[in-house]
Scaffold this motif. Structure first.
Motif, PDB file in Angstrom:
ATOM      1  N   UNK A  82     -85.600 130.612  60.858  1.00 18.31           N
ATOM      2  CA  UNK A  82     -86.456 129.763  60.274  1.00 18.31           C
ATOM      3  C   UNK A  82     -85.941 129.098  58.931  1.00 18.31           C
ATOM      4  N   UNK A  83     -85.962 128.081  58.546  1.00 18.04           N
ATOM      5  CA  UNK A  83     -85.392 127.564  57.187  1.00 18.04           C
ATOM      6  C   UNK A  83     -86.043 126.196  57.114  1.00 18.04           C
ATOM      7  N   UNK A  84     -86.120 126.101  55.541  1.00 18.53           N
ATOM      8  CA  UNK A  84     -86.689 124.805  55.176  1.00 18.53           C
ATOM      9  C   UNK A  84     -85.654 123.523  55.384  1.00 18.53           C
ATOM     10  N   UNK A  85     -84.376 123.739  55.763  1.00 20.12           N
ATOM     11  CA  UNK A  85     -83.503 122.937  56.027  1.00 20.12           C
ATOM     12  C   UNK A  85     -82.931 122.030  54.597  1.00 20.12           C
ATOM     13  N   UNK A  86     -82.650 122.814  53.831  1.00 18.84           N
ATOM     14  CA  UNK A  86     -82.292 122.107  52.595  1.00 18.84           C
ATOM     15  C   UNK A  86     -81.154 121.013  52.723  1.00 18.84           C
ATOM     16  N   UNK A  87     -81.414 119.899  52.134  1.00 17.67           N
ATOM     17  CA  UNK A  87     -80.740 118.839  52.052  1.00 17.67           C
ATOM     18  C   UNK A  87     -80.527 117.952  53.631  1.00 17.67           C
ATOM     19  N   UNK A  88     -81.405 118.357  54.227  1.00 25.70           N
ATOM     20  CA  UNK A  88     -81.922 117.482  55.461  1.00 25.70           C
ATOM     21  C   UNK A  88     -83.140 116.507  55.281  1.00 25.70           C
ATOM     22  N   UNK A  89     -83.164 115.517  56.079  1.00 21.74           N
ATOM     23  CA  UNK A  89     -84.188 114.779  55.855  1.00 21.74           C
ATOM     24  C   UNK A  89     -85.394 114.879  56.936  1.00 21.74           C
ATOM     25  N   UNK A  90     -85.349 115.965  57.803  1.00 19.49           N
ATOM     26  CA  UNK A  90     -86.479 116.073  58.532  1.00 19.49           C
ATOM     27  C   UNK A  90     -87.773 116.572  57.786  1.00 19.49           C
ATOM     28  N   UNK A  91     -88.903 115.999  58.104  1.00 22.13           N
ATOM     29  CA  UNK A  91     -89.983 116.509  57.618  1.00 22.13           C
ATOM     30  C   UNK A  91     -90.959 117.279  58.030  1.00 22.13           C
ATOM     31  N   UNK A  92     -91.110 116.926  59.581  1.00 24.17           N
ATOM     32  CA  UNK A  92     -92.006 117.875  60.508  1.00 24.17           C
ATOM     33  C   UNK A  92     -91.109 118.990  61.045  1.00 24.17           C
ATOM     34  N   UNK A  93     -91.786 119.754  61.845  1.00 28.92           N
ATOM     35  CA  UNK A  93     -91.413 120.918  62.290  1.00 28.92           C
ATOM     36  C   UNK A  93     -90.238 120.499  63.461  1.00 28.92           C
ATOM     37  N   UNK A  95     -87.077 122.190  66.201  1.00 32.80           N
ATOM     38  CA  UNK A  95     -85.865 123.138  66.638  1.00 32.80           C
ATOM     39  C   UNK A  95     -84.732 122.187  66.560  1.00 32.80           C
ATOM     40  N   UNK A  96     -83.630 122.914  65.880  1.00 32.97           N
ATOM     41  CA  UNK A  96     -82.386 122.516  65.762  1.00 32.97           C
ATOM     42  C   UNK A  96     -81.725 122.236  66.887  1.00 32.97           C
ATOM     43  N   UNK A  97     -81.095 121.367  67.144  1.00 33.16           N
ATOM     44  CA  UNK A  97     -80.169 121.208  68.455  1.00 33.16           C
ATOM     45  C   UNK A  97     -78.754 120.436  68.131  1.00 33.16           C
ATOM     46  N   UNK A  98     -77.728 121.400  67.838  1.00 37.58           N
ATOM     47  CA  UNK A  98     -76.643 120.818  67.337  1.00 37.58           C
ATOM     48  C   UNK A  98     -75.878 119.719  68.264  1.00 37.58           C
ATOM     49  N   UNK A  99     -76.245 119.469  69.346  1.00 37.19           N
ATOM     50  CA  UNK A  99     -75.958 118.443  70.257  1.00 37.19           C
ATOM     51  C   UNK A  99     -76.543 116.912  69.953  1.00 37.19           C
ATOM     52  N   UNK A 100     -77.735 117.347  69.418  1.00 34.22           N
ATOM     53  CA  UNK A 100     -78.521 116.012  69.032  1.00 34.22           C
ATOM     54  C   UNK A 100     -78.680 115.640  67.801  1.00 34.22           C
ATOM     55  N   UNK A 101     -78.807 116.706  66.785  1.00 35.23           N
ATOM     56  CA  UNK A 101     -79.222 116.598  65.395  1.00 35.23           C
ATOM     57  C   UNK A 101     -77.904 116.667  64.546  1.00 35.23           C
ATOM     58  N   UNK A 109     -76.755 124.329  57.006  1.00 34.24           N
ATOM     59  CA  UNK A 109     -76.960 125.614  57.428  1.00 34.24           C
ATOM     60  C   UNK A 109     -77.578 125.833  58.535  1.00 34.24           C
ATOM     61  N   UNK A 110     -78.922 125.421  58.611  1.00 34.44           N
ATOM     62  CA  UNK A 110     -79.269 125.228  60.138  1.00 34.44           C
ATOM     63  C   UNK A 110     -78.606 125.065  61.075  1.00 34.44           C
ATOM     64  N   UNK A 111     -78.021 123.750  60.992  1.00 35.43           N
ATOM     65  CA  UNK A 111     -76.826 123.326  62.067  1.00 35.43           C
ATOM     66  C   UNK A 111     -76.185 124.575  62.489  1.00 35.43           C
ATOM     67  N   UNK A 112     -75.354 125.102  61.365  1.00 43.31           N
ATOM     68  CA  UNK A 112     -74.464 126.315  61.705  1.00 43.31           C
ATOM     69  C   UNK A 112     -75.044 127.299  62.602  1.00 43.31           C
ATOM     70  N   UNK A 113     -76.269 127.782  61.887  1.00 43.16           N
ATOM     71  CA  UNK A 113     -77.113 128.925  62.438  1.00 43.16           C
ATOM     72  C   UNK A 113     -77.266 128.487  63.784  1.00 43.16           C
ATOM     73  N   UNK A 118     -81.704 130.303  68.172  1.00 40.96           N
ATOM     74  CA  UNK A 118     -82.774 129.196  68.176  1.00 40.96           C
ATOM     75  C   UNK A 118     -83.117 129.169  66.565  1.00 40.96           C
ATOM     76  N   UNK A 119     -83.264 128.070  66.092  1.00 40.15           N
ATOM     77  CA  UNK A 119     -83.374 127.680  64.797  1.00 40.15           C
ATOM     78  C   UNK A 119     -84.386 126.684  64.454  1.00 40.15           C
ATOM     79  N   UNK A 120     -85.405 127.033  63.540  1.00 40.32           N
ATOM     80  CA  UNK A 120     -86.441 126.164  63.449  1.00 40.32           C
ATOM     81  C   UNK A 120     -86.501 125.635  61.888  1.00 40.32           C
ATOM     82  N   UNK A 121     -86.787 124.266  61.808  1.00 40.51           N
ATOM     83  CA  UNK A 121     -86.443 123.948  60.410  1.00 40.51           C
ATOM     84  C   UNK A 121     -88.119 123.050  60.161  1.00 40.51           C
TER      85      UNK A 121
END
Length: 330
Positions: A82-93, A95-101, A109-113, A118-121
């Motif tokens: 789980x991460x707050x997703x520093x530097x990203x624009x997503x405000x809502x919960x 689940x990171x999908x590197x093919x989509x996001x 960092x969440x993109x790499x992890x 499974x990584x949640x922002x």
């Protein structure tokens, strides 16, 4: 913005910047102390292991998270991040999908992890923890957030760069610390220092006397990909907490580094910036190269133009980490 040089002067050495800003540093540390003393608002049903730091900026938390993910998976466990997703624009919960996001949406960092587990922002870490446990996590790795009290932490690993240690020992803006060293270490369960033997010795010289908790050591080593780093000259750029470490690692592979660009941590890689660096590289007859974390922020048009030097965390001895995990998972 690059941190001022006086942040990383040796503790005890006279430091005009530290003296000038010390009242503000004391105030910052006091505010942090009051914040971390607040009771948690949520306790997850599975263990939560925080990977945090005392310093502002990068200390090696992301490589530590990757190493822990792979170690836990090798034992048959299913960790989620789980991460707050520093530097990203997503405000809502999310689940990171590197093919989509993109890193612009969820953070680099969440993109790499997300390539490893499974990584949640979410800005609200309690929501991310709930989502992770409902999705089947048997352990939650909390990326950063050591000073955030909202989610109960069952254990915390404090990550420090062995070469820089805790800088000049003062809190922001007098130094690099989010909170005083003694107070921060007292809340941790394990200290992980990252660096080569010389850096580890330096850390022990300046900070060994204040370390009263379990202490493990590790080093970042290049992932062997078959790349011949001696074959071409490079223009290297990095927007991480300590760009100079990346440049040194590249040179240690035998690479000829003709020019370096130390960018701000998480700095957006705009087309204009990349065009300028691409022109500089062409003028020098050099190849662009960067870090894994920077590579996930590259626009699509540049992903085939820029090489990446991946690194992985090599833990010297897993004994202390094993003991911590055994306590968490018993």
């Amino acid at each position: 913005m690059r941190p001022p040089a006086f942040w990383n002067l040796e503790p005890g050495r006279f430091n005009l910047g530290r003296v000038a800003f010390s009242p503000l540093g004391w105030l910052y540390g006091s505010v942090t102390a009051r914040r971390v003393a607040q009771p948690a608002t949520y306790t997850a049903e599975v263990p939560v292991l925080c990977i945090g730091n005392l310093n502002a900026g990068g200390t090696g938390k992301t490589p530590t998270a990757i190493a822990l993910i792979q170690y836990l998976q090798s034992k048959g466990l299913t960790p989620h991040v789980i991460s707050r997703g520093y530097g990203g624009s997503a405000k809502d919960l999310t689940r990171v999908d590197e093919r989509k996001h993109s890193a612009r949406e969820v953070g680099d960092e969440p993109m790499l992890l997300a390539a490893f587990a499974p990584t949640w922002v979410c800005a609200d870490r309690t929501k991310a923890a709930r989502a992770a446990q409902e999705a089947g996590a048997d352990l939650i790795l909390m990326d950063d957030g050591f000073q955030n009290p909202s989610l109960h932490k069952d254990a915390s690993i404090i990550v420090a760069d062995a070469q820089r240690g805790f800088g000049n020992g003062s809190c922001i803006p007098a130094g690099p610390l989010r909170e005083p060293v003694g107070a921060g270490l007292a809340r941790g369960d394990l200290l992980l220092t990252i660096g080569n033997a010389a850096a580890q010795t330096r850390f022990d010289t300046f900070w060994g006397g204040v370390v009263k908790l379990s202490h493990a050591r590790a080093e970042l080593v290049p992932l062997q990909t078959g790349m011949d780093w001696t074959a071409t000259p490079f223009l290297a750029f990095a927007g991480i907490g300590y760009p100079e470490k990346f440049f040194a690692t590249l040179r240690a592979q035998g690479a000829t580094v003709l020019e370096t660009h130390a960018l701000d941590d998480h700095q957006p890689l705009t087309t204009a910036l990349l065009q300028r660096m691409e022109a500089d590289a062409a003028r020098l007859g050099a190849q662009l190269v960067t870090t894994e974390k920077d590579a996930v922020r590259l626009p699509t048009a540049y992903r085939r133009k820029v090489l990446t030097l991946p690194v992985r965390l090599e833990v010297k001895d897993w004994k202390e980490i094993d003991a911590l995990l055994n306590r968490l998972l018993k």
